[in-house]
Design a protein around this motif. Structure first.
Motif, PDB file in Angstrom:
ATOM      1  N   PHE A   1     -46.208  -4.108   4.058  1.00  0.00           N
ATOM      2  CA  PHE A   1     -44.818  -4.045   4.489  1.00  0.00           C
ATOM      3  C   PHE A   1     -44.493  -4.734   5.805  1.00  0.00           C
ATOM      4  CE2 PHE A   1     -45.288  -0.243   1.760  1.00  0.00           C
ATOM      5  CZ  PHE A   1     -44.254  -0.484   0.857  1.00  0.00           C
ATOM      6  N   SER A   2     -45.485  -5.187   6.565  1.00  0.00           N
ATOM      7  CA  SER A   2     -45.187  -5.681   7.907  1.00  0.00           C
ATOM      8  C   SER A   2     -44.325  -6.941   7.896  1.00  0.00           C
ATOM      9  CB  SER A   2     -46.480  -5.939   8.684  1.00  0.00           C
ATOM     10  OG  SER A   2     -47.199  -7.019   8.130  1.00  0.00           O
ATOM     11  N   PHE A   3     -44.342  -7.708   6.801  1.00  0.00           N
ATOM     12  CA  PHE A   3     -43.561  -8.942   6.757  1.00  0.00           C
ATOM     13  C   PHE A   3     -42.054  -8.678   6.808  1.00  0.00           C
ATOM     14  CE2 PHE A   3     -43.703  -7.666   2.337  1.00  0.00           C
ATOM     15  CZ  PHE A   3     -42.466  -8.038   1.834  1.00  0.00           C
ATOM     16  N   LEU A   4     -41.643  -7.435   6.615  1.00  0.00           N
ATOM     17  CA  LEU A   4     -40.230  -7.092   6.683  1.00  0.00           C
ATOM     18  C   LEU A   4     -39.705  -7.092   8.116  1.00  0.00           C
ATOM     19  CD1 LEU A   4     -40.245  -4.140   4.132  1.00  0.00           C
ATOM     20  CD2 LEU A   4     -39.413  -6.466   3.736  1.00  0.00           C
ATOM     21  N   HIS A   5     -40.612  -7.143   9.086  1.00  0.00           N
ATOM     22  CA  HIS A   5     -40.231  -7.070  10.495  1.00  0.00           C
ATOM     23  C   HIS A   5     -40.293  -8.448  11.151  1.00  0.00           C
ATOM     24  CE1 HIS A   5     -40.255  -2.630  10.510  1.00  0.00           C
ATOM     25  NE2 HIS A   5     -41.150  -2.802   9.558  1.00  0.00           N
ATOM     26  N   ALA A   6     -39.702  -8.541  12.322  1.00  0.00           N
ATOM     27  CA  ALA A   6     -39.603  -9.833  13.010  1.00  0.00           C
ATOM     28  C   ALA A   6     -40.968 -10.412  13.352  1.00  0.00           C
ATOM     29  CB  ALA A   6     -38.763  -9.686  14.285  1.00  0.00           C
ATOM     30  N   ASN A   7     -41.927  -9.555  13.638  1.00  0.00           N
ATOM     31  CA  ASN A   7     -43.282 -10.009  13.920  1.00  0.00           C
ATOM     32  C   ASN A   7     -44.236  -8.842  13.697  1.00  0.00           C
ATOM     33  OD1 ASN A   7     -43.598  -8.529  16.585  1.00  0.00           O
ATOM     34  ND2 ASN A   7     -41.893  -9.904  17.127  1.00  0.00           N
ATOM     35  N   LEU A   8     -45.517  -9.136  13.767  1.00  0.00           N
ATOM     36  CA  LEU A   8     -46.521  -8.132  13.435  1.00  0.00           C
ATOM     37  C   LEU A   8     -46.548  -6.997  14.454  1.00  0.00           C
ATOM     38  CD1 LEU A   8     -48.695  -7.260  11.483  1.00  0.00           C
ATOM     39  CD2 LEU A   8     -50.268  -8.891  12.548  1.00  0.00           C
ATOM     40  N   TRP A   9     -46.279  -7.304  15.725  1.00  0.00           N
ATOM     41  CA  TRP A   9     -46.266  -6.238  16.720  1.00  0.00           C
ATOM     42  C   TRP A   9     -45.107  -5.276  16.466  1.00  0.00           C
ATOM     43  CZ3 TRP A   9     -49.550  -4.165  19.984  1.00  0.00           C
ATOM     44  CH2 TRP A   9     -49.057  -3.227  20.897  1.00  0.00           C
ATOM     45  N   GLU A  10     -43.925  -5.806  16.160  1.00  0.00           N
ATOM     46  CA  GLU A  10     -42.783  -4.948  15.880  1.00  0.00           C
ATOM     47  C   GLU A  10     -43.062  -4.060  14.667  1.00  0.00           C
ATOM     48  OE1 GLU A  10     -40.061  -4.365  17.578  1.00  0.00           O
ATOM     49  OE2 GLU A  10     -40.679  -5.763  19.155  1.00  0.00           O
ATOM     50  N   ALA A  11     -43.778  -4.578  13.701  1.00  0.00           N
ATOM     51  CA  ALA A  11     -44.142  -3.772  12.535  1.00  0.00           C
ATOM     52  C   ALA A  11     -45.059  -2.623  12.922  1.00  0.00           C
ATOM     53  CB  ALA A  11     -44.813  -4.656  11.481  1.00  0.00           C
ATOM     54  N   CYS A  12     -46.035  -2.906  13.786  1.00  0.00           N
ATOM     55  CA  CYS A  12     -46.943  -1.846  14.245  1.00  0.00           C
ATOM     56  C   CYS A  12     -46.185  -0.786  15.036  1.00  0.00           C
ATOM     57  CB  CYS A  12     -48.055  -2.454  15.108  1.00  0.00           C
ATOM     58  SG  CYS A  12     -49.195  -3.536  14.218  1.00  0.00           S
ATOM     59  N   ALA A  13     -45.250  -1.217  15.888  1.00  0.00           N
ATOM     60  CA  ALA A  13     -44.465  -0.276  16.689  1.00  0.00           C
ATOM     61  C   ALA A  13     -43.575   0.581  15.794  1.00  0.00           C
ATOM     62  CB  ALA A  13     -43.623  -1.038  17.703  1.00  0.00           C
ATOM     63  N   TYR A  14     -42.986  -0.021  14.781  1.00  0.00           N
ATOM     64  CA  TYR A  14     -42.121   0.723  13.851  1.00  0.00           C
ATOM     65  C   TYR A  14     -42.930   1.792  13.114  1.00  0.00           C
ATOM     66  CZ  TYR A  14     -39.112   1.599   9.795  1.00  0.00           C
ATOM     67  OH  TYR A  14     -38.346   2.182   8.825  1.00  0.00           O
ATOM     68  N   PHE A  15     -44.118   1.418  12.649  1.00  0.00           N
ATOM     69  CA  PHE A  15     -44.959   2.358  11.917  1.00  0.00           C
ATOM     70  C   PHE A  15     -45.393   3.517  12.818  1.00  0.00           C
ATOM     71  CE2 PHE A  15     -49.138   3.639  10.087  1.00  0.00           C
ATOM     72  CZ  PHE A  15     -48.689   4.038   8.830  1.00  0.00           C
ATOM     73  N   ALA A  16     -45.709   3.204  14.082  1.00  0.00           N
ATOM     74  CA  ALA A  16     -46.108   4.252  15.017  1.00  0.00           C
ATOM     75  C   ALA A  16     -44.948   5.205  15.300  1.00  0.00           C
ATOM     76  CB  ALA A  16     -46.627   3.626  16.311  1.00  0.00           C
ATOM     77  N   ARG A  17     -43.736   4.681  15.452  1.00  0.00           N
ATOM     78  CA  ARG A  17     -42.560   5.535  15.681  1.00  0.00           C
ATOM     79  C   ARG A  17     -42.299   6.447  14.492  1.00  0.00           C
ATOM     80  NH1 ARG A  17     -40.189   0.737  17.545  1.00  0.00           N
ATOM     81  NH2 ARG A  17     -38.938   0.599  15.651  1.00  0.00           N
ATOM     82  N   ALA A  18     -42.517   5.919  13.300  1.00  0.00           N
ATOM     83  CA  ALA A  18     -42.258   6.703  12.089  1.00  0.00           C
ATOM     84  C   ALA A  18     -43.154   7.930  12.011  1.00  0.00           C
ATOM     85  CB  ALA A  18     -42.457   5.839  10.848  1.00  0.00           C
ATOM     86  N   ASP A  19     -44.300   7.888  12.701  1.00  0.00           N
ATOM     87  CA  ASP A  19     -45.195   9.051  12.736  1.00  0.00           C
ATOM     88  C   ASP A  19     -44.472  10.281  13.268  1.00  0.00           C
ATOM     89  OD1 ASP A  19     -47.530  10.676  12.896  1.00  0.00           O
ATOM     90  OD2 ASP A  19     -47.817  10.052  14.978  1.00  0.00           O
ATOM     91  N   GLU A  20     -43.570  10.073  14.214  1.00  0.00           N
ATOM     92  CA  GLU A  20     -42.831  11.199  14.794  1.00  0.00           C
ATOM     93  C   GLU A  20     -41.464  11.386  14.150  1.00  0.00           C
ATOM     94  OE1 GLU A  20     -42.681  11.355  18.992  1.00  0.00           O
ATOM     95  OE2 GLU A  20     -44.776  10.815  19.294  1.00  0.00           O
ATOM     96  N   GLU A  21     -40.808  10.285  13.783  1.00  0.00           N
ATOM     97  CA  GLU A  21     -39.444  10.381  13.286  1.00  0.00           C
ATOM     98  C   GLU A  21     -39.355  10.986  11.889  1.00  0.00           C
ATOM     99  OE1 GLU A  21     -38.005   6.417  13.569  1.00  0.00           O
ATOM    100  OE2 GLU A  21     -37.811   6.463  15.768  1.00  0.00           O
TER     101      GLU A  21
END
Length: 213
Positions: free
Chosen positions: A152-172
């Motif tokens: 799913f990371s290709f849905l984000h602007a770059n690979l770092w933003e994808a990692c950050a989004y996934f980490a945030r989802a852990d709490e959200e």
């Protein structure tokens, strides 16, 4: 740990001249690279392709520039200009050197990861590993975080933003009473980084520069 070296971009194959009689020798080999299509010579594509070959080495994060150059110098058809060609491909952005255990944000902000294989899920025997491969033949097994990034990371602007989004989802996305498992962008990125050479060497994914169209 020495920096590993991996290919960047996606091969579009040989391009032949529009001539008759037909010329069996390709005019060039094309690589999709971000918003561009770049041409490689026969020597250049030989080096580019050689980076994929040492799958076992990539699985152990042992394929660095020195190992690649040595493999080209000692191949059945040696490439005496290996060091210069590798340097040129690095400078053109077709090969990437990075430390999977070093800082990753700056590297990952410049790339996107695209899946190019079948996702085969987990097995009853190893439910914590998720497999990917081709033609129902598994080639790589990843734990969940890296597998989700692969898919799913290709849905984000770059690979770092994808990692950050996934980490945030852990709490959200916690249900009432659930505790977060403590994901961080750095931790997710590290899980991706140590598996990235294997994913690319087996052609289960490709890394592409971020492109502005």
């Amino acid at each position: 740990m020495p920096r590993v070296i991996i290919p960047v971009g996606f091969s579009l194959g040989p391009q032949h001249r529009y001539v008759r009689p037909a010329d069996p020798t390709p005019e060039s080999w094309e690589i999709h690279l971000g918003a561009d299509m770049v041409d490689l010579s026969e020597d250049e594509v030989g080096v580019y392709g050689a980076v994929f070959l040492d799958v076992e080495g990539h699985s152990e994060l042992r394929v660095d520039r020195a190992r690649l150059v040595e493999s080209l110098l000692t191949a059945p058809k040696p490439q005496p200009d290996a060091a210069r060609l590798v340097e040129a491909l690095v400078n053109r952005g077709l090969l990437l050197e990075f430390d999977p255990e070093g800082p990753l944000e700056d590297v990952f902000r410049h790339y996107r990861l695209f899946p190019t294989a079948e996702g085969m899920g987990s097995t009853a025997e190893e439910p914590h590993y998720h497999r990917m491969g081709h033609h129902n033949h598994p080639l790589v097994a990843l734990q969940n975080d890296a597998y989700v990034m692969w898919a799913f990371s290709f849905l984000h602007a770059n690979l770092w933003e994808a990692c950050a989004y996934f980490a945030r989802a852990d709490e959200e996305e916690l249900a009432a009473g659930e505790d977060p498992i403590g994901l961080t962008p750095e931790g997710v990125a590290r899980e991706v980084a140590v598996n990235l050479p294997m994913m690319i060497a087996t052609q289960c994914a490709f890394l592409d520069p971020v492109a502005a169209l």
